[in-house]
Enzyme design. Structure first.
Site, PDB file in Angstrom:
ATOM      1  NE  ARG A  53      -1.969   2.561   3.616  1.00 48.31           N
ATOM      2  CZ  ARG A  53      -2.883   3.370   3.371  1.00 48.31           C
ATOM      3  NH1 ARG A  53      -3.629   3.198   2.484  1.00 48.31           N
ATOM      4  NH2 ARG A  53      -2.742   4.499   4.166  1.00 48.31           N
ATOM      5  CD  GLU A  54       1.985   3.427   3.963  1.00 46.28           C
ATOM      6  OE1 GLU A  54       2.054   4.428   3.227  1.00 46.28           O
ATOM      7  OE2 GLU A  54       0.902   3.056   4.684  1.00 46.28           O
ATOM      8  CB  ILE A  55       5.365   0.026  -2.357  1.00 39.81           C
ATOM      9  CG1 ILE A  55       6.557  -0.306  -1.441  1.00 39.81           C
ATOM     10  CG2 ILE A  55       5.896   0.027  -3.633  1.00 39.81           C
ATOM     11  CD1 ILE A  55       6.979  -1.898  -1.599  1.00 39.81           C
ATOM     12  CE  LYS A  58       9.808   6.587  -1.760  1.00 36.50           C
ATOM     13  NZ  LYS A  58      10.575   6.353  -0.683  1.00 36.50           N
TER      14      LYS A  58
END
Length: 212
Positions: A53-55, A58
């Site tokens: 999710r964070e990747i 980003k």
């Protein structure tokens, strides 16, 4: 090329561990043996869901020409850990910060949407894998363990998607809503249906229904 600073890696690992323990506690209650036993199962769903999710967010931010970095929110992690004891994890581990800080609602909305979409795609992948291996899980301890990991992965990622799409300050939902209300309604509705299915029907029962 996507790069991660030392501080960013540290923050991601801390958030991952705390969230994993929080979901384990929410699932089995205050039982040290149960938490330790369930932790390896839940950590896979949380790790894939949270990290990807964070990747994803980003990556989208960088594609839109912004620098981006995950920043931990310690108070949010404390909230997640504390609420685990009531059986529901309200996860506020941190967020992807974009630079420059002033970006358009469209870019902000696309970055926000990337996270929940990653969780929803992972949830679907987990439930499909669970359905495919279910007949073999009855005869193998290892495959049964993988089956459990997949069902938990579906539940965790469905919850993360629906929760983060809530139109609340600092969550992704408010960013998507400001950008395009129609997209938010559709994606949020699908995420809620997935989450409620995992809660009311249960991932294991869903698999049995899928394979007839």
């Amino acid at each position: 090329m996507m790069e991660f600073s030392r501080n960013e890696v540290r923050d991601l690992l801390i958030a991952l561990v705390v969230l994993s323990f929080s979901f384990a506690i929410a699932s089995v209650g205050i039982d040290a043996h149960g938490i330790i036993s369930f932790f390896p199962i839940v950590v896979v769903g949380v790790a894939t869901g949270f990290i990807l999710r964070e990747i994803g967010q980003k990556f989208v931010a960088m594609k839109c020409g912004c620098e981006a970095e995950f920043k931990l929110w310690p108070i949010g992690l404390l909230i997640a850990f504390a609420t685990a004891f009531i059986g529901m994890v309200f996860a506020f581990p941190g967020e992807i910060r974009t630079f420059p800080g002033q970006i358009t609602d469209e870019i902000n909305g696309k970055v926000g949407l990337a996270g929940p979409l990653a969780n929803m795609m992972l949830a679907l992948i987990f439930i499909v894998i669970a359905a495919l291996i279910y007949p073999f899980s009855l005869h193998s301890i290892i495959i049964h363990l993988i089956f459990l990991i997949c069902t938990v992965g579906f539940s965790v990622n469905s919850f993360l998607a629906a929760f983060n799409l809530l139109p609340i300050y600092s969550l992704d939902g408010i960013k998507v809503l400001k950008w395009d209300a129609k997209i938010w309604i559709v994606v949020f509705a699908i995420a809620v249906i997935m989450m409620l299915s995992s809660i009311t029907i249960g991932a294991e029962n869903m698999v049995e229904l899928l394979i007839g």
